[in-house]
Write a protein that holds these residues in place. Structure first.
Motif, PDB file in Angstrom:
ATOM      1  N   UNK A  30      38.186  27.789  27.173  1.00 35.49           N
ATOM      2  CA  UNK A  30      38.649  27.017  28.325  1.00 35.49           C
ATOM      3  C   UNK A  30      37.501  26.242  28.976  1.00 35.49           C
ATOM      4  N   UNK A  31      36.347  26.882  29.063  1.00 37.40           N
ATOM      5  CA  UNK A  31      35.205  26.221  29.707  1.00 37.40           C
ATOM      6  C   UNK A  31      34.697  25.028  28.894  1.00 37.40           C
ATOM      7  N   UNK A  32      34.962  25.013  27.576  1.00 37.29           N
ATOM      8  CA  UNK A  32      34.571  23.873  26.740  1.00 37.29           C
ATOM      9  C   UNK A  32      35.464  22.672  26.969  1.00 37.29           C
ATOM     10  N   UNK A  33      36.682  22.931  27.471  1.00 36.55           N
ATOM     11  CA  UNK A  33      37.640  21.850  27.686  1.00 36.55           C
ATOM     12  C   UNK A  33      37.767  21.442  29.151  1.00 36.55           C
ATOM     13  N   UNK A  34      37.461  22.358  30.067  1.00 39.63           N
ATOM     14  CA  UNK A  34      37.640  22.091  31.499  1.00 39.63           C
ATOM     15  C   UNK A  34      36.410  22.555  32.264  1.00 39.63           C
ATOM     16  N   UNK A  35      36.170  21.922  33.403  1.00 38.35           N
ATOM     17  CA  UNK A  35      35.135  22.410  34.312  1.00 38.35           C
ATOM     18  C   UNK A  35      35.692  23.656  34.989  1.00 38.35           C
ATOM     19  N   UNK A  36      35.072  24.793  34.745  1.00 42.26           N
ATOM     20  CA  UNK A  36      35.648  26.057  35.175  1.00 42.26           C
ATOM     21  C   UNK A  36      34.566  26.968  35.737  1.00 42.26           C
ATOM     22  N   UNK A  37      34.897  27.668  36.802  1.00 40.85           N
ATOM     23  CA  UNK A  37      33.982  28.624  37.409  1.00 40.85           C
ATOM     24  C   UNK A  37      34.595  30.014  37.327  1.00 40.85           C
ATOM     25  N   UNK A  38      33.872  30.967  36.725  1.00 39.27           N
ATOM     26  CA  UNK A  38      34.343  32.345  36.606  1.00 39.27           C
ATOM     27  C   UNK A  38      33.945  33.113  37.864  1.00 39.27           C
ATOM     28  N   UNK A  39      34.950  33.549  38.633  1.00 38.65           N
ATOM     29  CA  UNK A  39      34.699  34.248  39.895  1.00 38.65           C
ATOM     30  C   UNK A  39      34.654  35.762  39.723  1.00 38.65           C
ATOM     31  N   UNK A  40      34.693  36.235  38.482  1.00 42.33           N
ATOM     32  CA  UNK A  40      34.585  37.663  38.235  1.00 42.33           C
ATOM     33  C   UNK A  40      35.907  38.388  38.433  1.00 42.33           C
ATOM     34  N   UNK A  41      35.826  39.666  38.767  1.00 45.42           N
ATOM     35  CA  UNK A  41      37.037  40.477  38.952  1.00 45.42           C
ATOM     36  C   UNK A  41      37.906  39.902  40.056  1.00 45.42           C
ATOM     37  N   UNK A  42      39.197  39.991  39.848  1.00 42.49           N
ATOM     38  CA  UNK A  42      40.153  39.415  40.790  1.00 42.49           C
ATOM     39  C   UNK A  42      40.110  40.148  42.126  1.00 42.49           C
ATOM     40  N   UNK A  43      39.878  39.390  43.203  1.00 46.04           N
ATOM     41  CA  UNK A  43      39.921  39.964  44.553  1.00 46.04           C
ATOM     42  C   UNK A  43      40.865  39.197  45.472  1.00 46.04           C
ATOM     43  N   UNK A  44      41.109  37.911  45.184  1.00 44.14           N
ATOM     44  CA  UNK A  44      41.963  37.105  46.058  1.00 44.14           C
ATOM     45  C   UNK A  44      42.598  35.996  45.235  1.00 44.14           C
ATOM     46  N   UNK A  45      43.911  35.835  45.367  1.00 42.79           N
ATOM     47  CA  UNK A  45      44.615  34.803  44.598  1.00 42.79           C
ATOM     48  C   UNK A  45      45.867  34.386  45.357  1.00 42.79           C
ATOM     49  N   UNK A  46      45.867  33.142  45.841  1.00 41.53           N
ATOM     50  CA  UNK A  46      47.035  32.571  46.514  1.00 41.53           C
ATOM     51  C   UNK A  46      47.566  33.483  47.636  1.00 41.53           C
ATOM     52  N   UNK A  47      46.662  33.997  48.451  1.00 40.63           N
ATOM     53  CA  UNK A  47      47.063  34.829  49.569  1.00 40.63           C
ATOM     54  C   UNK A  47      47.193  36.301  49.245  1.00 40.63           C
ATOM     55  N   UNK A  48      47.097  36.666  47.968  1.00 40.71           N
ATOM     56  CA  UNK A  48      47.183  38.073  47.563  1.00 40.71           C
ATOM     57  C   UNK A  48      45.779  38.663  47.485  1.00 40.71           C
ATOM     58  N   UNK A  49      45.557  39.760  48.195  1.00 42.09           N
ATOM     59  CA  UNK A  49      44.280  40.449  48.179  1.00 42.09           C
ATOM     60  C   UNK A  49      44.377  41.648  47.234  1.00 42.09           C
ATOM     61  N   UNK A  50      43.419  41.742  46.330  1.00 40.01           N
ATOM     62  CA  UNK A  50      43.429  42.788  45.298  1.00 40.01           C
ATOM     63  C   UNK A  50      42.257  43.720  45.540  1.00 40.01           C
ATOM     64  N   UNK A  51      42.552  45.019  45.673  1.00 38.49           N
ATOM     65  CA  UNK A  51      41.516  46.013  45.941  1.00 38.49           C
ATOM     66  C   UNK A  51      41.473  47.014  44.786  1.00 38.49           C
ATOM     67  N   UNK A  52      40.296  47.152  44.202  1.00 36.75           N
ATOM     68  CA  UNK A  52      40.105  48.026  43.042  1.00 36.75           C
ATOM     69  C   UNK A  52      39.399  49.313  43.461  1.00 36.75           C
ATOM     70  N   UNK A  53      39.795  50.425  42.840  1.00 39.79           N
ATOM     71  CA  UNK A  53      39.058  51.679  42.962  1.00 39.79           C
ATOM     72  C   UNK A  53      39.196  52.396  41.623  1.00 39.79           C
TER      73      UNK A  53
END
Length: 321
Positions: A30-53
């Motif tokens: 994907x990064x070869x075709x688009x300008x993309x930034x990897x933000x790591x493990x999911x913590x926030x997406x479209x108003x959804x907060x994700x908490x890992x333990x």
């Protein structure tokens, strides 16, 4: 074989899967075709907060809920213990019309999105969603009450324990003639994967049922359709269900209609698509264990409840702070 799932919304992408090497290859591609930034493990997406333990993943919409309270101008309001007042039946033509319905529509739309992690407000939101075309002051008061409830529980959300079972279990119920305007019944159902709630619905039925048995039979049929779809999805993800899925219901007559192949006189008016549940039962896709009404978790999707029962059933939905 590795499994990769993509969730794309405009230019935001969530990628997850069971094969870390395959995930890495996909991100490189994907990064070869688009300008993309990897933000790591999911913590926030479209108003959804994700908490890992180590023991769980939890989802909430705390910031989104706080923004909704501000939009409604209720930052200083007193919170309430339930999203809807007990025994209140909202009617289409009761009270004065709102001069400008735009705020009402905006608030209800935001509440619908909030049900992604707050299934315990689904019934109340379903009720106020019926009046988007011509909302009245009483309807806005009901919306404000839901938001006052959200204000006091803004950090609450869905909990998914680690090492969870992959077996499905479902519950269905109906509130017969629950709509004051049309006398249509309210369907409620939910499905658990192990201990985790993964699917639910609170919806007015599309036609009038002549008895409580008929309304609950329709609710069971809709829940059965969801079970069949989820079993297919699990099979695609290599988690095939070999055992039948229990669909818990508290109406013995509705269970008997499904289990008995005789075409009863009193059910001949029920359309064919409802009777598809009989095929699923006969094929051992589902079982129909009877559950006591006071243990029926789906009550929270079909009616307003007193504080104690609302809190009890919310906890059974695995909603935690």
């Amino acid at each position: 074989m590795g499994i990769v799932v993509l969730l794309v919304y405009v230019d935001d992408i969530v990628i997850t899967g069971s094969d870390s090497a395959l995930l890495g290859q996909l991100k490189t591609h994907l990064s070869e075709s688009f300008h993309m930034k990897d933000l790591g493990s999911l913590t926030y997406f479209l108003g959804l907060e994700v908490h890992h333990s180590p023991s769980s993943i939890s989802l909430n919409q705390h910031k989104y809920a706080s923004d909704l309270v501000a939009t409604a101008g209720l930052q200083g309001a007193t919170s309430v213990d339930t999203p809807m007042e007990l025994n209140v039946k909202l009617c289409k033509e009761e009270g004065d019309l709102l001069a400008d319905p735009s705020l009402y529509r905006k608030l209800v739309g935001s509440l619908v999105y909030l049900t992604i992690t707050r299934p315990n407000i689904s019934f109340a939101v379903q009720q106020v969603s019926q009046f988007l075309q011509t909302p009245r002051h009483l309807h806005l008061a009901a919306v404000r009450r839901i938001i006052r409830y959200v204000q006091g529980t803004s950090t609450r959300g869905l909990f998914f324990p680690a090492g969870n079972s992959t077996h499905l279990a479902a519950y269905s119920d109906a509130d017969w003639a629950g709509c004051a305007d049309t006398r249509r019944s309210i369907t409620g159902w939910c499905v658990f994967l192990g201990d985790a709630l993964i699917s639910w619905k609170s919806k007015k039925q599309d036609r009038v049922s002549k008895s409580s048995t008929e309304s609950e039979y329709r609710a069971m049929s809709l829940a059965c359709s969801e079970i069949i779809w989820l079993r297919g999805l699990l099979a695609e993800l290599d988690f095939s269900e070999t055992d039948p899925t229990p669909l818990h219901a508290d109406n013995k007559s509705a269970i008997q209609i499904t289990a008995n192949p005789v075409y009863h006189e009193r059910t001949k008016h029920i359309e064919v698509d409802c009777h598809s549940i009989r095929e699923a039962f006969e094929a051992r896709v589902i079982t129909l264990p009877h559950i006591s009404t006071n243990l029926q978790v789906v009550d929270i999707f079909t009616k307003a409840l007193p504080r104690h029962r609302h809190c009890l059933l919310s906890s059974k939905l695995m909603l935690v702070d």
